[in-house]
Design an enzyme around this catalytic site. Sequence first.
Site, PDB file in Angstrom:
ATOM      1  N   TYR A 287      35.737  26.514  45.086  1.00 15.17           N
ATOM      2  CA  TYR A 287      35.082  27.014  46.307  1.00 15.17           C
ATOM      3  C   TYR A 287      34.010  26.317  46.913  1.00 15.17           C
ATOM      4  CZ  TYR A 287      36.311  31.715  44.970  1.00 15.17           C
ATOM      5  OH  TYR A 287      36.826  33.080  44.926  1.00 15.17           O
TER       6      TYR A 287
ATOM      7  N   LYS B  10      40.860  27.864  31.967  1.00 10.21           N
ATOM      8  CA  LYS B  10      42.514  27.967  32.036  1.00 10.21           C
ATOM      9  C   LYS B  10      42.837  26.218  31.581  1.00 10.21           C
ATOM     10  CE  LYS B  10      46.473  29.690  32.937  1.00 10.21           C
ATOM     11  NZ  LYS B  10      46.922  30.419  32.133  1.00 10.21           N
TER      12      LYS B  10
ATOM     13  N   ASP C  80      44.039  34.180  31.502  1.00 10.39           N
ATOM     14  CA  ASP C  80      45.144  35.276  31.403  1.00 10.39           C
ATOM     15  C   ASP C  80      44.850  36.224  30.220  1.00 10.39           C
ATOM     16  OD1 ASP C  80      45.838  32.770  30.528  1.00 10.39           O
ATOM     17  OD2 ASP C  80      47.617  33.011  30.624  1.00 10.39           O
TER      18      ASP C  80
ATOM     19  N   ASP D  37      35.415  34.940  39.980  1.00 11.30           N
ATOM     20  CA  ASP D  37      35.647  36.060  41.134  1.00 11.30           C
ATOM     21  C   ASP D  37      36.492  37.070  40.713  1.00 11.30           C
ATOM     22  OD1 ASP D  37      35.354  37.084  43.711  1.00 11.30           O
ATOM     23  OD2 ASP D  37      36.291  35.188  44.668  1.00 11.30           O
TER      24      ASP D  37
END
Length: 404
Positions: free
Chosen positions: A149, A216, A270, A294
């Site tokens: 971002y 991640k 995940d 987000d």
Amino acid sequence: MNKITKNSDGSLNVPDCPVIPFIEGDGIGPDIWNATRQILDDAVEKAYEGKKEIDWLELDVGEKGFEKTGEWLSDKALQTIKEYIVAIKGPLTTPVGEGIRSLNVTIRQKLDLYSCVRPVKYIDPVPSPMKAPEKINMVVFRENTEDVYAGIEYASGSKESESIIAFLKETTGANLTAPAGIGIKPMSEVNTKRLVVAAIQYAIDNGLDSVTLMHKGNIMKFTEGFFRNWGYEVAREKFADKTITEDELYEKYEGKQPEGKVVIKDRIADMLFQQVLLRPDEYGVIACPNLNGDYISDALAAQVGGLGMAPGANIGDECAVFEATHGTAPKYAGLDKVNPSSLILSGAMMLDYMGWNEAAALIRNALQATVKAGTVTYDLARQIEGAKEVKCSEFAGHIIEKMG
Ligand code: NAP
């Protein structure tokens, strides 16, 4: 002067009649702002018997700003938020794929509002897809200033993307297919650590028993992997006496959480999406990089009844902006139809942030009582059997009545 000021330890001095800047917002912004403003004013009046009051100061930002001044977001508006320390905003339009950058992202970055704070708590009896939604009581701390971002991206075939591809090929041997769009994902130690510090402090202050670092890092080792490492590191550096790791919980305490300690754990992104559905009560604060945050905050909002019910705040060291988490829902603009709860609950968060907790509690209780009575806006009415659908402004009227 009726300005909120900050002490060196970050605490606020709030006068009885503080000036608070607001941005009404685009699309459904005016509808939900009018409802919210009335409720905030009424709650403050009732909680403090007229001894406190908010002196609202409108900032022309977004479509309103552009129409009046030709500027979507002026430096003056940003300076005013800085000057008055606490502000609230409705949603702002962002055209997709062309034109101006997201005003919301720009506000967060220019004011260095590095923590996006989104509490997710079930309000009974809002319809939820979960079997036991009352188990959900999480607060997402999303890093707001970097990650993909950061706004450093170049179109496929552009001079910049071509030269980055050539540079990487030459210096690292990376074999990238060209032409390609290129986006940069920066994550720094300093920005990660300040976010995790804010998340741990929040858990301590609000009695939440864990902070989960969501990442991640198995794939993106030097960005998200280091988000995790720096998170554990800063917990040790700054909160050694108040935190333990999950490993320590089992090695030293046989899995029983000792009183007064926050458990620091980490989960791969995940997997965390599964866990918040299957075992939501195992998670308190979730600290995460920008993109993960987000995604997970919208998914969690859905678990407690959707975006119309989810409050949020963007908080930095200098100032804070409270905002509805949904967008401008243009098809409902001006219809006096949508659910104003997201902005109302963001306003309640703002009152808590100012230390006006009594007024915040009045609002939350009255909102819950209104939903319980089955007088709700269209989005909830279509899911609650026997509910009475009311307009946005009528919903606000019912909340005000219940605060009486
Ligand atoms: P959106 O405005 O959030 O609306 C998507 C859908 O969510 C609506 O059609 C509606 O669903 C539901 N919804 C949103 N707010 C609601 C409310 N208060 N009450 C009841 N239902 C509500 O998302 P979008 O259509 O993707 O985005 C529109 C614009 O908003 C874009 O320009 C986007 O950039 C901007 N945006 C701004 C912010 C911000 O200012 N922070 C955040 C996100 C998006 P149903 O039609 O199914 O009832």
